[in-house]
Scaffold this motif. Structure first.
Motif, short mmCIF file in Angstrom:
data_model
loop_
_atom_site.label_atom_id
_atom_site.label_comp_id
_atom_site.label_asym_id
_atom_site.label_seq_id
_atom_site.Cartn_x
_atom_site.Cartn_y
_atom_site.Cartn_z
N MET A 94 0.82 -1.20 0.00
CA MET A 94 0.00 0.00 0.00
C MET A 94 0.87 1.26 0.00
O MET A 94 0.62 2.20 -0.76
CB MET A 94 -0.93 0.02 1.22
N SER A 95 1.90 1.29 0.85
CA SER A 95 2.75 2.47 0.93
C SER A 95 3.56 2.65 -0.36
O SER A 95 3.86 3.77 -0.76
CB SER A 95 3.67 2.40 2.14
N TYR A 96 3.91 1.53 -1.03
CA TYR A 96 4.62 1.63 -2.30
C TYR A 96 3.80 2.42 -3.32
O TYR A 96 4.32 3.32 -3.99
CB TYR A 96 4.93 0.24 -2.84
N GLU A 97 2.52 2.09 -3.42
CA GLU A 97 1.66 2.79 -4.36
C GLU A 97 1.54 4.27 -3.99
O GLU A 97 1.53 5.14 -4.86
CB GLU A 97 0.27 2.14 -4.39
N LEU A 116 12.58 2.95 -7.60
CA LEU A 116 13.60 2.59 -6.61
C LEU A 116 13.34 3.25 -5.27
O LEU A 116 13.40 2.60 -4.21
CB LEU A 116 14.99 2.98 -7.12
N THR A 117 13.05 4.54 -5.28
CA THR A 117 12.83 5.27 -4.04
C THR A 117 11.55 4.82 -3.34
O THR A 117 11.54 4.60 -2.12
CB THR A 117 12.76 6.79 -4.31
N ALA A 118 10.48 4.66 -4.10
CA ALA A 118 9.21 4.23 -3.52
C ALA A 118 9.33 2.83 -2.91
O ALA A 118 8.82 2.56 -1.82
CB ALA A 118 8.11 4.24 -4.57
N GLY A 119 10.03 1.93 -3.61
CA GLY A 119 10.22 0.57 -3.09
C GLY A 119 11.03 0.57 -1.81
O GLY A 119 10.69 -0.13 -0.84
N ALA A 182 16.30 -1.34 2.65
CA ALA A 182 16.21 -0.25 1.66
C ALA A 182 16.63 -0.72 0.26
O ALA A 182 15.86 -0.58 -0.69
CB ALA A 182 17.05 0.95 2.12
N PRO A 183 17.83 -1.30 0.11
CA PRO A 183 18.18 -1.79 -1.23
C PRO A 183 17.36 -3.00 -1.65
O PRO A 183 17.02 -3.14 -2.83
CB PRO A 183 19.67 -2.16 -1.11
N TYR A 184 17.03 -3.90 -0.69
CA TYR A 184 16.26 -5.10 -1.05
C TYR A 184 14.89 -4.74 -1.61
O TYR A 184 14.50 -5.18 -2.69
CB TYR A 184 16.10 -6.01 0.16
N ALA A 185 14.13 -3.94 -0.85
CA ALA A 185 12.78 -3.59 -1.30
C ALA A 185 12.82 -2.73 -2.55
O ALA A 185 12.04 -2.91 -3.48
CB ALA A 185 12.04 -2.86 -0.17
#
Length: 320
Positions: A94-97, A116-119, A182-185
């Motif tokens: 939800m927060s990604y969107e 990248l930033t949103a993920g 952070a990098p994984y998501a």
């Protein structure tokens, strides 16, 4: 008056989309984690060098867990995992969107930067909200039959809080978890989105099908979703895995015979692991089982998420 009604309807629509996205993400996370729960248990046992399994490989560990603890031993800690993973995955998706929209509106319109930033931000948000349950789940999964220290969720939480210095003990290992998430998501979401775009732009007839929403768009077929998700998981995990090992050591430090080595924080823990075990048997210990688990897990997660979004009437076509 008409403008007010329009604003109210728009707000209701946004809330409805957010709720549907939340549910889609939570269900997707539960399906994905249950699919790979046995491999999750094995990964934890290998990462922290459990004395009963540290000399074994992935499949021999699975066999020994079944011999020692029965088939259900492969799912130890999965109940707590479900309590954690539904809100974790729901918040993350939800927060990604939402982050995508905010970043595009206020910071940048560059597709790569947005994804990248949103993920990354979505992963960090989900971790912060659900981290204590991850600690509890790791403690329960690390136990071996006949040597139980913790008797369940409530007992584990009480023990950690009362014995290990209060509520802050439930957040042991949070820093490397954040640094790794952070990098994984970010890479995971980015890889999936870009793979989806590549497939739909270059192979729409083979890997795509008309959107069920009658918008004239094209969405991925199920095998293509699984493929894109699996690739995204493998790439993301390779980048962030050493910090995942450090996180587990810190979470389980009080259960290990050499716990004093991990009292100085995550940097010292990383150094200790590297000095004592090197890269392959230390910082990347359990990576093979992680590849085996992460590819189907992320594949099932993204596939379920997009499928449920379609069922709930949300668009899953190319997102630029």
């Amino acid at each position: 008056m008409a403008e007010l009604v329009k604003q109210i309807n728009q707000r209701k629509e946004k809330i409805e989309i957010a709720v549907k996205t939340f549910l889609s993400g939570g269900i997707a996370g539960c399906c994905a984690k249950t699919t790979v729960a046995p491999l999750d248990r094995v990964k934890i046992l290998l990462q922290a060098h459990n004395q009963h399994y540290k000399h074994l490989g992935v499949f021999s560990t699975i066999h020994q867990v079944v011999v020692k603890e029965g088939f259900l031993g492969l799912y130890k800690g999965n109940g707590v995992q479900m309590l954690r993973i539904f809100p974790y995955a729901a918040i993350q998706f939800m927060s990604y969107e939402q982050y995508k929209k905010l970043i595009k509106k206020y910071l940048s319109e560059n597709t790569h930067v947005i994804k990248l930033t949103a993920g990354s931000l979505a992963g960090l948000t989900a971790v912060v909200f659900t981290y204590p349950l991850d600690v509890v789940r790791a403690r329960l999964a690390f136990q071996v039959k006949g040597e139980h220290i913790y008797l369940g969720l409530r007992h584990t939480v009480r023990s950690i809080v009362h014995v290990e210095g209060g509520t802050k003990a439930l957040y042991r290992g949070l820093v490397p978890s954040i640094l790794g998430m952070a990098p994984y998501a970010g890479v995971s979401f980015y890889s999936f989105e870009m793979s989806k775009i590549f497939c739909l732009e270059h192979f729409p007839d083979v890997l795509g099908k008309p959107s069920p929403l009658s918008t004239g768009g094209v969405v991925l077929i199920l095998p293509a979703k699984l493929l894109c998700g699996g690739m995204a998981g493998a790439v993301a995990q390779t980048v962030s895995y050493p910090l995942d090992v450090v996180r587990r050591r810190l979470q389980l430090s009080t259960m290990l015979p050499d716990s004093h080595k991990y009292e100085s924080g995550w940097i010292q823990t990383l150094i200790v692991i590297y000095k004592e075990h090197g890269m392959s048997q230390g910082l990347y210990r359990g990576l093979s089982v992680n590849y085996i688990r992460i590819m189907p897990m992320v594949a099932v997660s993204f596939t379920t998420y997009e499928s449920i979004k379609q069922i709930l009437g949300l668009d899953t076509g190319i997102d630029r």
